[in-house]
Design a protein around this motif. Sequence first.
Motif, PDB file in Angstrom:
ATOM      1  N   ALA A   1       0.719  -1.230   0.049  1.00 18.61           N
ATOM      2  CA  ALA A   1       0.101   0.060  -0.033  1.00 18.61           C
ATOM      3  C   ALA A   1       0.863   1.355  -0.146  1.00 18.61           C
ATOM      4  O   ALA A   1       0.498   2.248  -0.657  1.00 18.61           O
ATOM      5  N   VAL A   2       1.851   1.194   0.879  1.00 16.72           N
ATOM      6  CA  VAL A   2       2.871   2.533   1.003  1.00 16.72           C
ATOM      7  C   VAL A   2       3.620   2.492  -0.586  1.00 16.72           C
ATOM      8  O   VAL A   2       3.539   3.697  -1.199  1.00 16.72           O
ATOM      9  N   ALA A   3       3.928   1.575  -0.948  1.00 16.06           N
ATOM     10  CA  ALA A   3       4.917   1.662  -2.186  1.00 16.06           C
ATOM     11  C   ALA A   3       3.841   1.878  -3.421  1.00 16.06           C
ATOM     12  O   ALA A   3       4.291   2.980  -4.220  1.00 16.06           O
ATOM     13  N   THR A   4       2.707   1.736  -3.292  1.00 15.98           N
ATOM     14  CA  THR A   4       1.522   2.000  -4.356  1.00 15.98           C
ATOM     15  C   THR A   4       1.375   3.501  -4.362  1.00 15.98           C
ATOM     16  O   THR A   4       1.121   4.221  -5.360  1.00 15.98           O
ATOM     17  N   LEU A   5       0.922   4.054  -3.101  1.00 11.96           N
ATOM     18  CA  LEU A   5       0.815   5.320  -2.929  1.00 11.96           C
ATOM     19  C   LEU A   5       1.888   6.350  -3.094  1.00 11.96           C
ATOM     20  O   LEU A   5       1.881   7.288  -3.936  1.00 11.96           O
ATOM     21  N   ASP A   6       3.074   5.965  -2.851  1.00 11.17           N
ATOM     22  CA  ASP A   6       4.292   6.738  -3.280  1.00 11.17           C
ATOM     23  C   ASP A   6       4.781   6.410  -4.940  1.00 11.17           C
ATOM     24  O   ASP A   6       4.741   7.753  -5.511  1.00 11.17           O
ATOM     25  N   ARG A   7       4.191   5.577  -5.384  1.00  8.64           N
ATOM     26  CA  ARG A   7       4.465   5.445  -6.877  1.00  8.64           C
ATOM     27  C   ARG A   7       3.328   6.389  -7.711  1.00  8.64           C
ATOM     28  O   ARG A   7       3.658   7.096  -8.545  1.00  8.64           O
ATOM     29  N   LEU A   8       2.157   6.178  -7.166  1.00  8.98           N
ATOM     30  CA  LEU A   8       1.104   7.033  -7.874  1.00  8.98           C
ATOM     31  C   LEU A   8       1.214   8.491  -7.587  1.00  8.98           C
ATOM     32  O   LEU A   8       0.554   9.324  -8.415  1.00  8.98           O
ATOM     33  N   SER A   9       1.813   8.800  -6.396  1.00  8.42           N
ATOM     34  CA  SER A   9       1.892  10.295  -6.189  1.00  8.42           C
ATOM     35  C   SER A   9       3.232  10.803  -6.708  1.00  8.42           C
ATOM     36  O   SER A   9       3.405  12.074  -6.753  1.00  8.42           O
ATOM     37  N   GLY A  10       4.086  10.017  -7.376  1.00  7.48           N
ATOM     38  CA  GLY A  10       5.337  10.280  -8.036  1.00  7.48           C
ATOM     39  C   GLY A  10       6.488  10.659  -6.991  1.00  7.48           C
ATOM     40  O   GLY A  10       7.265  11.663  -7.090  1.00  7.48           O
ATOM     41  N   GLY A  11       6.288   9.865  -6.027  1.00  6.02           N
ATOM     42  CA  GLY A  11       7.402   9.962  -4.884  1.00  6.02           C
ATOM     43  C   GLY A  11       7.022  11.162  -3.903  1.00  6.02           C
ATOM     44  O   GLY A  11       8.087  11.651  -3.209  1.00  6.02           O
ATOM     45  N   ARG A  12       6.043  11.461  -3.828  1.00  2.00           N
ATOM     46  CA  ARG A  12       5.465  12.799  -2.771  1.00  2.00           C
ATOM     47  C   ARG A  12       5.503  12.283  -1.407  1.00  2.00           C
ATOM     48  O   ARG A  12       5.178  12.996  -0.533  1.00  2.00           O
ATOM     49  N   LEU A  13       5.628  10.905  -0.838  1.00  2.00           N
ATOM     50  CA  LEU A  13       5.088  10.505   0.317  1.00  2.00           C
ATOM     51  C   LEU A  13       6.148  10.551   1.423  1.00  2.00           C
ATOM     52  O   LEU A  13       7.599  10.020   0.991  1.00  2.00           O
ATOM     53  N   THR A  14       5.973  11.025   2.431  1.00  2.42           N
ATOM     54  CA  THR A  14       6.727  10.579   3.767  1.00  2.42           C
ATOM     55  C   THR A  14       6.016  10.013   4.790  1.00  2.42           C
ATOM     56  O   THR A  14       4.751  10.460   5.059  1.00  2.42           O
ATOM     57  N   LEU A  15       6.432   9.206   5.543  1.00  4.04           N
ATOM     58  CA  LEU A  15       5.563   8.419   6.590  1.00  4.04           C
ATOM     59  C   LEU A  15       6.141   8.989   7.772  1.00  4.04           C
ATOM     60  O   LEU A  15       7.531   8.475   7.995  1.00  4.04           O
ATOM     61  N   GLY A  16       5.489   9.461   8.347  1.00  2.12           N
ATOM     62  CA  GLY A  16       5.562   9.406  10.087  1.00  2.12           C
ATOM     63  C   GLY A  16       4.764   8.301  10.747  1.00  2.12           C
ATOM     64  O   GLY A  16       3.628   8.086  10.644  1.00  2.12           O
ATOM     65  N   LEU A  17       5.610   7.529  11.528  1.00  4.49           N
ATOM     66  CA  LEU A  17       5.000   6.303  12.255  1.00  4.49           C
ATOM     67  C   LEU A  17       5.309   6.184  13.757  1.00  4.49           C
ATOM     68  O   LEU A  17       6.268   6.784  14.263  1.00  4.49           O
ATOM     69  N   ALA A  18       4.306   5.580  14.440  1.00  2.00           N
ATOM     70  CA  ALA A  18       4.651   5.577  15.794  1.00  2.00           C
ATOM     71  C   ALA A  18       3.563   4.278  16.342  1.00  2.00           C
ATOM     72  O   ALA A  18       2.606   4.060  15.521  1.00  2.00           O
ATOM     73  N   PRO A  19       3.702   3.692  17.377  1.00  2.00           N
ATOM     74  CA  PRO A  19       2.935   2.355  17.878  1.00  2.00           C
ATOM     75  C   PRO A  19       1.622   3.169  18.495  1.00  2.00           C
ATOM     76  O   PRO A  19       0.570   2.362  18.408  1.00  2.00           O
ATOM     77  N   GLY A  20       1.360   4.212  18.795  1.00  2.00           N
ATOM     78  CA  GLY A  20       0.250   4.733  19.663  1.00  2.00           C
ATOM     79  C   GLY A  20      -0.023   4.283  21.034  1.00  2.00           C
ATOM     80  O   GLY A  20       0.445   3.120  21.409  1.00  2.00           O
ATOM     81  N   GLY A  21      -0.883   5.043  21.794  1.00  2.00           N
ATOM     82  CA  GLY A  21      -1.047   4.585  23.181  1.00  2.00           C
ATOM     83  C   GLY A  21      -2.632   4.447  23.401  1.00  2.00           C
ATOM     84  O   GLY A  21      -2.785   4.065  24.580  1.00  2.00           O
ATOM     85  N   ARG A  22      -3.557   3.934  22.439  1.00  2.00           N
ATOM     86  CA  ARG A  22      -4.887   3.639  22.814  1.00  2.00           C
ATOM     87  C   ARG A  22      -5.062   2.204  22.626  1.00  2.00           C
ATOM     88  O   ARG A  22      -5.063   1.745  21.537  1.00  2.00           O
ATOM     89  N   GLU A  23      -5.401   1.442  23.850  1.00  2.00           N
ATOM     90  CA  GLU A  23      -5.573   0.176  23.718  1.00  2.00           C
ATOM     91  C   GLU A  23      -6.923  -0.204  22.809  1.00  2.00           C
ATOM     92  O   GLU A  23      -6.943  -1.203  22.242  1.00  2.00           O
TER      93      GLU A  23
END
Length: 283
Positions: A81-103
């Motif tokens: 999914a990430v590769a698809t979005l990056d490809r379709l947007s022409g390489g405009r994607l940056t991913l900010g990632l975290a695990p989160g704290g809401r159970e």
Amino acid sequence: MDIGIGLPALRPDPELSITAWARRAEERGFASLGTIDRLVYDNYEPFTALAVAAGATSRIRLTSGILLAPLRADHALFAKAVATLDRLSGGRLTLGLAPGGREDDYTVGGVDFRRRGKLFDALLERAVQQWEHPGDGVGPAPATRGGPPLLFGGNSEAALRRMTVHGVGWVGGASGVADFRAFLPTVRQAWQNAGRAGEPRLLGTANFALGPDAEQRIRDRILHYYAFAGEYAQRSLTAGLITPDQVAREVAAYAEAGCDELLLMPNGGGLEQVDLLADAIGL
């Protein structure tokens, strides 16, 4: 310092067009469009919202700020999914990632909350391998060689480890520039200790609401969103920006602190919020 604006993806107004918002943000000169991520909440799913925004624009970058990565239990599908979005947007994607704290997000998602750190690490290993070696049968290859840039949120040792192993930088929370500034020495020291060249990219986040009823809109949304977070909810509310002068001062303070990009997240209102924010920061 670059300035980004969030998409109207939190408790969204069904009458407010994401495509119109994205086009207006690009026209006004914002550097990026951002999203938040929750499962048990009224918000747009980040990849879907960013894909819609990508299709409506041609230059503005796309940022998940942040994505709750361990909720994506199928790691190969996540990487695809990430590769698809990056490809379709022409390489405009940056991913900010975290695990989160809401159970509750993990319970509803069928993912073990207590194992989210280990799941996060496994997801990163699989995704990076898939992006770097797409010839294993799982495509497409991302437009960005090796995969999109990764930023990591959180103040834990694990967050810093993931940043130095897989990332290009760090994402700060929306509790104000003082909290952002206070943690930067730790981020930079971790980067240096890991032998990484240069400096980590630093992304700040802040909440804003401008125009009529701005104070009530930002209060309602922040306190509702952070209802579980106790003192942090109040700090985030205090840090919310509701006048053009506050926006201008906060932008200047983040720039002075060494922030590379500030992502300003909207809290209610319509398309006029894009223009009001652009005017406040001189775009």
